[in-house]
Write a protein that holds these residues in place. Structure first.
Motif, PDB file in Angstrom:
ATOM      1  N   ARG A  22       0.810  -1.214   0.000  1.00  0.00           N
ATOM      2  CA  ARG A  22       0.000   0.000   0.000  1.00  0.00           C
ATOM      3  C   ARG A  22       0.847   1.270   0.000  1.00  0.00           C
ATOM      4  NH1 ARG A  22      -3.779  -1.986   4.897  1.00  0.00           N
ATOM      5  NH2 ARG A  22      -1.680  -2.398   5.664  1.00  0.00           N
ATOM      6  N   ASP A 196      -8.459   0.761   1.798  1.00  0.00           N
ATOM      7  CA  ASP A 196      -8.601  -0.409   0.927  1.00  0.00           C
ATOM      8  C   ASP A 196     -10.055  -0.655   0.556  1.00  0.00           C
ATOM      9  OD1 ASP A 196      -5.907  -0.907   0.831  1.00  0.00           O
ATOM     10  OD2 ASP A 196      -5.923  -2.433   2.397  1.00  0.00           O
ATOM     11  N   ASP A 197     -10.971  -0.430   1.516  1.00  0.00           N
ATOM     12  CA  ASP A 197     -12.400  -0.602   1.228  1.00  0.00           C
ATOM     13  C   ASP A 197     -12.836   0.343   0.103  1.00  0.00           C
ATOM     14  OD1 ASP A 197     -12.707  -2.492   3.279  1.00  0.00           O
ATOM     15  OD2 ASP A 197     -13.131  -0.935   4.764  1.00  0.00           O
ATOM     16  N   TYR A 199     -10.787   1.798  -2.154  1.00  0.00           N
ATOM     17  CA  TYR A 199     -10.110   1.421  -3.393  1.00  0.00           C
ATOM     18  C   TYR A 199     -10.843   0.285  -4.090  1.00  0.00           C
ATOM     19  CZ  TYR A 199      -6.192   4.020  -1.303  1.00  0.00           C
ATOM     20  OH  TYR A 199      -5.399   4.970  -0.716  1.00  0.00           O
ATOM     21  N   GLU A 200     -11.288  -0.697  -3.297  1.00  0.00           N
ATOM     22  CA  GLU A 200     -11.995  -1.842  -3.878  1.00  0.00           C
ATOM     23  C   GLU A 200     -13.324  -1.410  -4.508  1.00  0.00           C
ATOM     24  OE1 GLU A 200     -12.373  -4.765  -0.827  1.00  0.00           O
ATOM     25  OE2 GLU A 200     -10.205  -5.026  -0.612  1.00  0.00           O
ATOM     26  N   GLU A 201     -14.006  -0.483  -3.848  1.00  0.00           N
ATOM     27  CA  GLU A 201     -15.273   0.025  -4.402  1.00  0.00           C
ATOM     28  C   GLU A 201     -15.009   0.789  -5.699  1.00  0.00           C
ATOM     29  OE1 GLU A 201     -19.123   0.817  -5.165  1.00  0.00           O
ATOM     30  OE2 GLU A 201     -18.326  -0.599  -3.671  1.00  0.00           O
ATOM     31  N   ALA A 203     -12.504   0.295  -7.697  1.00  0.00           N
ATOM     32  CA  ALA A 203     -12.095  -0.686  -8.708  1.00  0.00           C
ATOM     33  C   ALA A 203     -13.297  -1.358  -9.329  1.00  0.00           C
ATOM     34  CB  ALA A 203     -11.167  -1.729  -8.054  1.00  0.00           C
ATOM     35  N   ARG A 204     -14.339  -1.568  -8.522  1.00  0.00           N
ATOM     36  CA  ARG A 204     -15.562  -2.199  -9.064  1.00  0.00           C
ATOM     37  C   ARG A 204     -16.262  -1.279 -10.048  1.00  0.00           C
ATOM     38  NH1 ARG A 204     -16.055  -4.589  -3.796  1.00  0.00           N
ATOM     39  NH2 ARG A 204     -17.168  -2.765  -2.997  1.00  0.00           N
TER      40      ARG A 204
END
Length: 206
Positions: A22, A196-197, A199-201, A203-204
């Motif tokens: 990260r 990270d939460d 970033y993942e959202e 990315a989706r």
């Protein structure tokens, strides 16, 4: 990963560097033999070979400070491995996050190019302040006041960002966005949301 490309030394070992995926911070250097390398690949968690104890050791097996390996590469000569990891807890047995805490030449922070890793660094400081309050800390002031105060500050900083943007002042927009992002990170921490939460959202949504 083709293990035949790895050049183990005369003792059957290869140095392995662990880096925070990260932030890019280098955490530690240890050694692997072929068995520990295979175990790392099979389990997804760093396993090393102790040269002093002459045995395998899974990082964090007793402390819980494990390293989840997200990316693994070897250099042009095949004699060094680089692992990008998600570090739980501290990497160093001394209690430091990274083993590389002794300074020989220290860079001027003002001369170091900033990157997206600063968001995680600021979030980590916020997390530390929450667990280890410091007198006079503005972050602790926000935690003491609670979610209502945090939300109010996010709203205020968002409004100030809009005003700066309407003026077309890049320097002022940059300053206000930084304020807004800091207060968002505090609110995220209070709500149990990590970078990270987010970033993942994002990315989706690509």
């Amino acid at each position: 990963m083709n293990l035949s490309e790895i050049r183990f030394d005369e003792h059957g070992l290869v140095p392995a560097i662990a880096q925070d995926i990260r932030t890019g911070e280098v955490l530690m250097l240890a050694y692997m033999n072929e068995e520990s390398l295979r175990l790392t690949l099979e389990t997804g968690y760093a396993t090393y070979f102790s040269r002093s104890r002459k045995q395998l050791w899974k990082k964090g097996e007793t402390s819980g400070h494990v390293q989840q390996v997200m990316d693994m590469r070897y250099d042009c000569d095949g004699d060094t491995i680089l692992m990008k990891v998600i570090q739980t807890g501290n990497a160093c047995h001394t209690g430091h996050y990274s083993c590389f805490f002794n300074s020989i030449l220290e860079a001027d922070p003002d001369e170091v190019p900033a990157n997206a890793g600063i968001l995680q660094s600021v979030y980590d400081v916020i997390s530390d302040r929450r667990v280890h309050p410091q007198e006079g800390s503005y972050t602790n002031y926000l935690f003491d006041k609670g979610v209502e105060k945090m939300c109010k500050k996010v709203g205020e900083e968002a409004s100030e960002t809009i005003i700066a943007a309407m003026k077309g002042n890049k320097e002022e927009v940059t300053y206000e966005v930084a304020d807004l992002m800091y207060h968002l990170l505090v609110l995220m921490n209070q709500q149990g949301v990590t970078p990270d939460d987010v970033y993942e959202e994002l990315a989706r949504r690509r």
